[in-house]
Motif scaffolding. Structure first.
Motif, PDB file in Angstrom:
ATOM      1  N   ARG A 109     -16.981  14.619  52.177  1.00  0.00           N
ATOM      2  CA  ARG A 109     -15.614  14.745  51.653  1.00  0.00           C
ATOM      3  C   ARG A 109     -15.573  15.009  50.150  1.00  0.00           C
ATOM      4  O   ARG A 109     -14.752  14.438  49.424  1.00  0.00           O
ATOM      5  N   LEU A 110     -16.453  15.877  49.692  1.00  0.00           N
ATOM      6  CA  LEU A 110     -16.464  16.257  48.279  1.00  0.00           C
ATOM      7  C   LEU A 110     -15.187  17.036  47.974  1.00  0.00           C
ATOM      8  O   LEU A 110     -14.843  17.979  48.670  1.00  0.00           O
ATOM      9  N   SER A 111     -14.480  16.595  46.930  1.00  0.00           N
ATOM     10  CA  SER A 111     -13.224  17.265  46.582  1.00  0.00           C
ATOM     11  C   SER A 111     -12.995  17.240  45.079  1.00  0.00           C
ATOM     12  O   SER A 111     -13.590  16.441  44.353  1.00  0.00           O
ATOM     13  N   LEU A 112     -12.127  18.124  44.661  1.00  0.00           N
ATOM     14  CA  LEU A 112     -11.698  18.193  43.276  1.00  0.00           C
ATOM     15  C   LEU A 112     -10.373  17.453  43.200  1.00  0.00           C
ATOM     16  O   LEU A 112      -9.406  17.846  43.852  1.00  0.00           O
ATOM     17  N   VAL A 113     -10.316  16.338  42.444  1.00  0.00           N
ATOM     18  CA  VAL A 113      -9.104  15.515  42.420  1.00  0.00           C
ATOM     19  C   VAL A 113      -8.270  15.682  41.155  1.00  0.00           C
ATOM     20  O   VAL A 113      -7.123  15.254  41.119  1.00  0.00           O
ATOM     21  N   ASN A 114      -8.844  16.299  40.121  1.00  0.00           N
ATOM     22  CA  ASN A 114      -8.065  16.551  38.905  1.00  0.00           C
ATOM     23  C   ASN A 114      -8.741  17.656  38.115  1.00  0.00           C
ATOM     24  O   ASN A 114      -9.957  17.820  38.189  1.00  0.00           O
ATOM     25  N   ARG A 115      -7.932  18.391  37.387  1.00  0.00           N
ATOM     26  CA  ARG A 115      -8.467  19.437  36.519  1.00  0.00           C
ATOM     27  C   ARG A 115      -7.603  19.507  35.278  1.00  0.00           C
ATOM     28  O   ARG A 115      -6.404  19.258  35.328  1.00  0.00           O
ATOM     29  N   THR A 116      -8.234  19.844  34.165  1.00  0.00           N
ATOM     30  CA  THR A 116      -7.527  20.108  32.913  1.00  0.00           C
ATOM     31  C   THR A 116      -8.080  21.425  32.366  1.00  0.00           C
ATOM     32  O   THR A 116      -8.889  22.087  33.015  1.00  0.00           O
ATOM     33  N   VAL A 117      -7.687  21.758  31.161  1.00  0.00           N
ATOM     34  CA  VAL A 117      -8.188  22.961  30.512  1.00  0.00           C
ATOM     35  C   VAL A 117      -9.693  22.841  30.248  1.00  0.00           C
ATOM     36  O   VAL A 117     -10.409  23.834  30.269  1.00  0.00           O
ATOM     37  N   ARG A 118     -10.185  21.622  30.040  1.00  0.00           N
ATOM     38  CA  ARG A 118     -11.582  21.415  29.655  1.00  0.00           C
ATOM     39  C   ARG A 118     -12.398  20.520  30.592  1.00  0.00           C
ATOM     40  O   ARG A 118     -13.536  20.186  30.285  1.00  0.00           O
ATOM     41  N   SER A 119     -11.819  20.106  31.736  1.00  0.00           N
ATOM     42  CA  SER A 119     -12.581  19.206  32.609  1.00  0.00           C
ATOM     43  C   SER A 119     -12.224  19.371  34.081  1.00  0.00           C
ATOM     44  O   SER A 119     -11.157  19.882  34.419  1.00  0.00           O
ATOM     45  N   LEU A 120     -13.142  18.916  34.930  1.00  0.00           N
ATOM     46  CA  LEU A 120     -12.940  18.843  36.375  1.00  0.00           C
ATOM     47  C   LEU A 120     -13.387  17.461  36.832  1.00  0.00           C
ATOM     48  O   LEU A 120     -14.422  16.963  36.375  1.00  0.00           O
ATOM     49  N   VAL A 121     -12.607  16.834  37.722  1.00  0.00           N
ATOM     50  CA  VAL A 121     -12.968  15.518  38.251  1.00  0.00           C
ATOM     51  C   VAL A 121     -13.286  15.673  39.737  1.00  0.00           C
ATOM     52  O   VAL A 121     -12.451  16.129  40.517  1.00  0.00           O
ATOM     53  N   LEU A 122     -14.510  15.278  40.091  1.00  0.00           N
ATOM     54  CA  LEU A 122     -14.979  15.329  41.479  1.00  0.00           C
ATOM     55  C   LEU A 122     -14.914  13.944  42.097  1.00  0.00           C
ATOM     56  O   LEU A 122     -15.147  12.941  41.416  1.00  0.00           O
ATOM     57  N   PHE A 145     -16.843  11.635  39.421  1.00  0.00           N
ATOM     58  CA  PHE A 145     -17.440  12.010  38.141  1.00  0.00           C
ATOM     59  C   PHE A 145     -16.553  13.026  37.454  1.00  0.00           C
ATOM     60  O   PHE A 145     -16.050  13.957  38.097  1.00  0.00           O
ATOM     61  N   GLN A 146     -16.359  12.872  36.139  1.00  0.00           N
ATOM     62  CA  GLN A 146     -15.595  13.832  35.347  1.00  0.00           C
ATOM     63  C   GLN A 146     -16.564  14.694  34.547  1.00  0.00           C
ATOM     64  O   GLN A 146     -17.337  14.184  33.735  1.00  0.00           O
ATOM     65  N   VAL A 147     -16.514  15.999  34.778  1.00  0.00           N
ATOM     66  CA  VAL A 147     -17.332  16.955  34.039  1.00  0.00           C
ATOM     67  C   VAL A 147     -16.498  17.414  32.842  1.00  0.00           C
ATOM     68  O   VAL A 147     -15.401  17.946  33.014  1.00  0.00           O
ATOM     69  N   LEU A 148     -17.021  17.194  31.651  1.00  0.00           N
ATOM     70  CA  LEU A 148     -16.288  17.483  30.412  1.00  0.00           C
ATOM     71  C   LEU A 148     -16.845  18.720  29.701  1.00  0.00           C
ATOM     72  O   LEU A 148     -17.906  19.222  30.063  1.00  0.00           O
ATOM     73  N   ASP A 149     -16.157  19.143  28.671  1.00  0.00           N
ATOM     74  CA  ASP A 149     -16.584  20.229  27.780  1.00  0.00           C
ATOM     75  C   ASP A 149     -16.742  21.569  28.493  1.00  0.00           C
ATOM     76  O   ASP A 149     -17.643  22.347  28.183  1.00  0.00           O
ATOM     77  N   LEU A 150     -15.860  21.831  29.445  1.00  0.00           N
ATOM     78  CA  LEU A 150     -15.881  23.107  30.157  1.00  0.00           C
ATOM     79  C   LEU A 150     -14.963  24.100  29.451  1.00  0.00           C
ATOM     80  O   LEU A 150     -14.205  23.734  28.551  1.00  0.00           O
ATOM     81  N   GLN A 151     -15.024  25.351  29.854  1.00  0.00           N
ATOM     82  CA  GLN A 151     -14.203  26.403  29.261  1.00  0.00           C
ATOM     83  C   GLN A 151     -12.918  26.587  30.073  1.00  0.00           C
ATOM     84  O   GLN A 151     -12.940  26.486  31.300  1.00  0.00           O
ATOM     85  N   THR A 186     -11.126  25.418  36.063  1.00  0.00           N
ATOM     86  CA  THR A 186     -10.364  24.688  35.059  1.00  0.00           C
ATOM     87  C   THR A 186      -9.025  25.384  34.848  1.00  0.00           C
ATOM     88  O   THR A 186      -8.872  26.574  35.138  1.00  0.00           O
ATOM     89  N   ASN A 187      -8.051  24.639  34.357  1.00  0.00           N
ATOM     90  CA  ASN A 187      -6.749  25.228  34.059  1.00  0.00           C
ATOM     91  C   ASN A 187      -6.889  26.230  32.920  1.00  0.00           C
ATOM     92  O   ASN A 187      -7.695  26.030  32.005  1.00  0.00           O
ATOM     93  N   PRO A 188      -6.089  27.289  32.932  1.00  0.00           N
ATOM     94  CA  PRO A 188      -6.114  28.227  31.812  1.00  0.00           C
ATOM     95  C   PRO A 188      -5.400  27.624  30.596  1.00  0.00           C
ATOM     96  O   PRO A 188      -4.587  26.712  30.735  1.00  0.00           O
ATOM     97  N   SER A 189      -5.714  28.150  29.439  1.00  0.00           N
ATOM     98  CA  SER A 189      -4.989  27.748  28.230  1.00  0.00           C
ATOM     99  C   SER A 189      -3.560  28.268  28.311  1.00  0.00           C
ATOM    100  O   SER A 189      -3.316  29.333  28.881  1.00  0.00           O
ATOM    101  N   PRO A 190      -2.614  27.540  27.737  1.00  0.00           N
ATOM    102  CA  PRO A 190      -1.223  28.017  27.772  1.00  0.00           C
ATOM    103  C   PRO A 190      -1.014  29.186  26.813  1.00  0.00           C
ATOM    104  O   PRO A 190      -1.793  29.379  25.875  1.00  0.00           O
ATOM    105  N   VAL A 191       0.048  29.928  27.074  1.00  0.00           N
ATOM    106  CA  VAL A 191       0.434  30.968  26.122  1.00  0.00           C
ATOM    107  C   VAL A 191       1.032  30.288  24.899  1.00  0.00           C
ATOM    108  O   VAL A 191       1.415  29.114  24.942  1.00  0.00           O
TER     109      VAL A 191
END
Length: 183
Positions: free
Chosen positions: A26-39, A78-84, A112-117
């Protein structure tokens, strides 16, 4: 032990070994930001699971980026940080025993989420339309981005979202009513 034809025996030789742990499920992505992904995952149903750590390998689909992380024991996320921003990543989670034996990997892709305009402005307005533009980000994949333009009226009778074509940074909203405030 070695056994001769006369059934004499050698001294015993022993080896200790650990079988591979079961993989996570049941590996899943539970949160994402502009610079991180949480598995998040479900840990294996193994006797020694409280002693397991988990190896996470992250690979970028847009460039030469690979990183490997190790969790604390008994982790289930686990939260993976410092992503693009706006980049798709291939993520692999492997169970690891204290003896360093590994399970089969479980994989998923996450973006990851894109940067806003920025600098959103109205270039032109008429009684029935607005032309807006914005500054696009410097994200690696910005040329593939489309933009969701949502316009709502203060009166509540107009709420429309339009998706632009790739690469557009100007959009005309039509069908508006004269003298009404829009957001």
């Amino acid at each position: 032990k070695s056994v001769t034809p006369e059934n004499t025996l050698s001294d015993p030789e022993m080896v200790k070994c650990t079988t591979n742990p079961s993989p996570v499920t049941r590996l899943s992505l539970v949160n994402r930001t502009v610079r991180s992904l949480v598995l998040k995952w479900t840990v294996p149903n193994n006797t020694r699971v409280a002693e397991y750590t988990y190896s996470i390998t992250v690979t970028s689909d847009t460039g030469p980026f690979t990183a490997t992380y190790t969790t604390q024991r008994a982790a289930d996320q686990f939260q993976v940080l410092d992503l693009q921003p706006g980049v798709e990543y291939s993520l692999t989670v492997t169970s690891v025993s204290p003896e360093n034996t590994s399970s089969a990997p479980e994989n998923l892709n996450g973006t990851t989420n894109p940067s806003p305009v920025t600098n959103l402005t109205v270039l032109n307005s008429t009684t029935e339309s607005l032309v807006i533009n914005w500054t696009v980000s410097t994200d690696a994949r910005v040329s593939a981005y489309r933009y969701a333009v949502t316009v709502t009226s203060d009166t509540g009778d107009f709420d429309v979202t339009n998706i632009t074509r790739k690469g557009e940074d100007v959009f005309e909203v039509t069908g508006l009513k004269p003298g009404v405030k829009y957001n």
